[in-house]
Write a protein that holds these residues in place. Sequence first.
Motif, PDB file in Angstrom:
ATOM      1  N   LEU A 181      48.977  44.961  48.037  1.00  0.00           N
ATOM      2  CA  LEU A 181      49.660  44.182  47.013  1.00  0.00           C
ATOM      3  C   LEU A 181      49.658  44.914  45.678  1.00  0.00           C
ATOM      4  O   LEU A 181      50.674  44.970  44.970  1.00  0.00           O
ATOM      5  CB  LEU A 181      49.002  42.812  46.876  1.00  0.00           C
ATOM      6  CG  LEU A 181      49.210  41.840  48.046  1.00  0.00           C
ATOM      7  CD1 LEU A 181      48.227  40.686  47.974  1.00  0.00           C
ATOM      8  CD2 LEU A 181      50.653  41.314  48.059  1.00  0.00           C
ATOM      9  N   ALA A 182      48.511  45.504  45.335  1.00  0.00           N
ATOM     10  CA  ALA A 182      48.420  46.252  44.079  1.00  0.00           C
ATOM     11  C   ALA A 182      49.360  47.449  44.092  1.00  0.00           C
ATOM     12  O   ALA A 182      50.001  47.770  43.086  1.00  0.00           O
ATOM     13  CB  ALA A 182      46.984  46.695  43.843  1.00  0.00           C
ATOM     14  N   ALA A 183      49.474  48.101  45.246  1.00  0.00           N
ATOM     15  CA  ALA A 183      50.311  49.297  45.353  1.00  0.00           C
ATOM     16  C   ALA A 183      51.788  48.992  45.138  1.00  0.00           C
ATOM     17  O   ALA A 183      52.546  49.863  44.694  1.00  0.00           O
ATOM     18  CB  ALA A 183      50.097  49.960  46.710  1.00  0.00           C
ATOM     19  N   CYS A 184      52.206  47.768  45.478  1.00  0.00           N
ATOM     20  CA  CYS A 184      53.619  47.435  45.281  1.00  0.00           C
ATOM     21  C   CYS A 184      53.835  46.544  44.057  1.00  0.00           C
ATOM     22  O   CYS A 184      54.882  45.893  43.935  1.00  0.00           O
ATOM     23  CB  CYS A 184      54.212  46.801  46.538  1.00  0.00           C
ATOM     24  SG  CYS A 184      53.487  45.240  47.033  1.00  0.00           S
ATOM     25  N   GLY A 185      52.823  46.495  43.190  1.00  0.00           N
ATOM     26  CA  GLY A 185      52.986  45.825  41.901  1.00  0.00           C
ATOM     27  C   GLY A 185      52.858  44.318  41.917  1.00  0.00           C
ATOM     28  O   GLY A 185      53.242  43.656  40.941  1.00  0.00           O
ATOM     29  N   LYS A 186      52.314  43.757  42.988  1.00  0.00           N
ATOM     30  CA  LYS A 186      52.109  42.305  43.050  1.00  0.00           C
ATOM     31  C   LYS A 186      50.672  41.989  42.645  1.00  0.00           C
ATOM     32  O   LYS A 186      49.734  42.529  43.224  1.00  0.00           O
ATOM     33  CB  LYS A 186      52.403  41.779  44.449  1.00  0.00           C
ATOM     34  CG  LYS A 186      53.867  41.934  44.863  1.00  0.00           C
ATOM     35  CD  LYS A 186      54.128  41.352  46.239  1.00  0.00           C
ATOM     36  CE  LYS A 186      55.592  41.480  46.618  1.00  0.00           C
ATOM     37  NZ  LYS A 186      55.885  40.891  47.955  1.00  0.00           N
ATOM     38  N   ARG A 187      50.528  41.113  41.657  1.00  0.00           N
ATOM     39  CA  ARG A 187      49.213  40.819  41.094  1.00  0.00           C
ATOM     40  C   ARG A 187      48.559  39.636  41.810  1.00  0.00           C
ATOM     41  O   ARG A 187      49.213  38.628  42.076  1.00  0.00           O
ATOM     42  CB  ARG A 187      49.338  40.520  39.604  1.00  0.00           C
ATOM     43  CG  ARG A 187      49.887  41.669  38.769  1.00  0.00           C
ATOM     44  CD  ARG A 187      50.311  41.185  37.390  1.00  0.00           C
ATOM     45  NE  ARG A 187      51.438  40.237  37.510  1.00  0.00           N
ATOM     46  CZ  ARG A 187      51.934  39.550  36.469  1.00  0.00           C
ATOM     47  NH1 ARG A 187      51.408  39.696  35.251  1.00  0.00           N
ATOM     48  NH2 ARG A 187      52.947  38.716  36.650  1.00  0.00           N
ATOM     49  N   VAL A 188      47.271  39.799  42.090  1.00  0.00           N
ATOM     50  CA  VAL A 188      46.454  38.722  42.669  1.00  0.00           C
ATOM     51  C   VAL A 188      45.583  38.162  41.552  1.00  0.00           C
ATOM     52  O   VAL A 188      44.867  38.910  40.888  1.00  0.00           O
ATOM     53  CB  VAL A 188      45.561  39.262  43.813  1.00  0.00           C
ATOM     54  CG1 VAL A 188      44.638  38.172  44.343  1.00  0.00           C
ATOM     55  CG2 VAL A 188      46.403  39.848  44.948  1.00  0.00           C
ATOM     56  N   PRO A 189      45.624  36.848  41.302  1.00  0.00           N
ATOM     57  CA  PRO A 189      46.370  35.781  41.994  1.00  0.00           C
ATOM     58  C   PRO A 189      47.655  35.363  41.274  1.00  0.00           C
ATOM     59  O   PRO A 189      48.272  34.372  41.670  1.00  0.00           O
ATOM     60  CB  PRO A 189      45.359  34.639  41.960  1.00  0.00           C
ATOM     61  CG  PRO A 189      44.700  34.803  40.614  1.00  0.00           C
ATOM     62  CD  PRO A 189      44.619  36.307  40.376  1.00  0.00           C
ATOM     63  N   ILE A 190      48.056  36.085  40.231  1.00  0.00           N
ATOM     64  CA  ILE A 190      49.177  35.638  39.406  1.00  0.00           C
ATOM     65  C   ILE A 190      50.468  35.568  40.214  1.00  0.00           C
ATOM     66  O   ILE A 190      51.217  34.580  40.148  1.00  0.00           O
ATOM     67  CB  ILE A 190      49.339  36.563  38.182  1.00  0.00           C
ATOM     68  CG1 ILE A 190      48.087  36.494  37.312  1.00  0.00           C
ATOM     69  CG2 ILE A 190      50.579  36.179  37.377  1.00  0.00           C
ATOM     70  CD1 ILE A 190      48.039  37.535  36.207  1.00  0.00           C
ATOM     71  N   ASP A 191      50.748  36.628  40.989  1.00  0.00           N
ATOM     72  CA  ASP A 191      51.960  36.649  41.804  1.00  0.00           C
ATOM     73  C   ASP A 191      51.715  36.118  43.220  1.00  0.00           C
ATOM     74  O   ASP A 191      52.596  35.470  43.799  1.00  0.00           O
ATOM     75  CB  ASP A 191      52.505  38.075  41.894  1.00  0.00           C
ATOM     76  CG  ASP A 191      52.863  38.640  40.529  1.00  0.00           C
ATOM     77  OD1 ASP A 191      53.460  37.909  39.723  1.00  0.00           O
ATOM     78  OD2 ASP A 191      52.521  39.812  40.270  1.00  0.00           O
TER      79      ASP A 191
END
Length: 373
Positions: free
Chosen positions: A295-305
């Motif tokens: 998720l971090a590698a494709c720019g998706k933030r945990v847990p915001i996104d």
Amino acid sequence: MPAALPLSAPTKHRQVFDTLRHEILTGKYQPGQRLPSEAELVKRFGASRITVGRAVRELQQRQLVDRKAGSGTYVRGEPGQGLSFGLLIPDFGRTEIFEPICHGMADAPQASNHVLIWGQGTGMVAAGEVSRQARALQLCQQYVSRRVAGVFFAPLERLSPGDDTNARIMAAFDQASIPVVLIDRDHLPYPHRSRHDLVGIDNRRAGFRITAHLLGLGAKRVAFVSYPNSPSTIGERLAGYREALLVQGVAPDSALVRELEGDSVEAATEVAKSLDVDAIVCGNDRTAGRLMQGLAACGKRVPIDVRLAGIDDVGYATLLPVPLTTMHQPCREIGMAAMTAMLERTTRPDMPVRDILLECPLVVRDSCGAKLS
């Protein structure tokens, strides 16, 4: 899998052995007490002298009696004590839950005078998949040859389709009439169930609770991600995930049930990119840790996104970049319960097969976004 020996029609040798073992372990024959002579046992059971002698020799191999030439056969030690149990944990060292489970067995009060044979080894992990299977089969044969009183077995996980290693191991123990207590999982795929006691957590309920938690925080599209060829526990957790969706009036979408094709960050990134969801339940914490990287590698933030949760509560769950919300496995207590189950099974071999499932509490950390709700 070859059929197990039917409990309803034991051989005469097995009938003599099981009856005498039960009477010793339940205290009918006290430590130091002389058993009836073979001639008396022949008359009692209506069996041949060869059959009775074989049963008595097996009692001696199990360290329940001592045979004294010219004197007779005497009960050894305390009733129910001095038994040897084998540990067959092929994924010890690969899966973090098994070390505390094994220590829980050893620390159980009932285990103080019994012997646990630690049959796993680090070479099993380093040598690769084929050697892991071969080593498990070798340990199985060693335990059969030693006539251990029982075996604690955690079936191998992530085997290729058609691999019958687990079935061969179980068939060998069944043929030798060695009791088996399954640890964490069955060797048959969910929802099938083998004829052996199992001690672990309620995986279906764990999958239900972690999914319901994410839905309760406002998640609308929840995916389920695991590794391929996973053990039966993952099938149970997936069933719980689907049940939680149905209870909330959400139709399960098969497109949201995905597998990581490999254990690389690249594989996790591909899955993370392809999922248009606001929450993910992972089959275990290992999957969650790898997916968090993807998720971090494709720019998706945990847990915001994307809200993220796992199951197991392994040691590194708090050390991930975003501390992981998960379901906690009480590993030490599972081990202690397994020892109790084994001793009950050795004294009462004809009991119905049992699932002994311990509570698995929810542990809320940052990855689920509870603080954002």
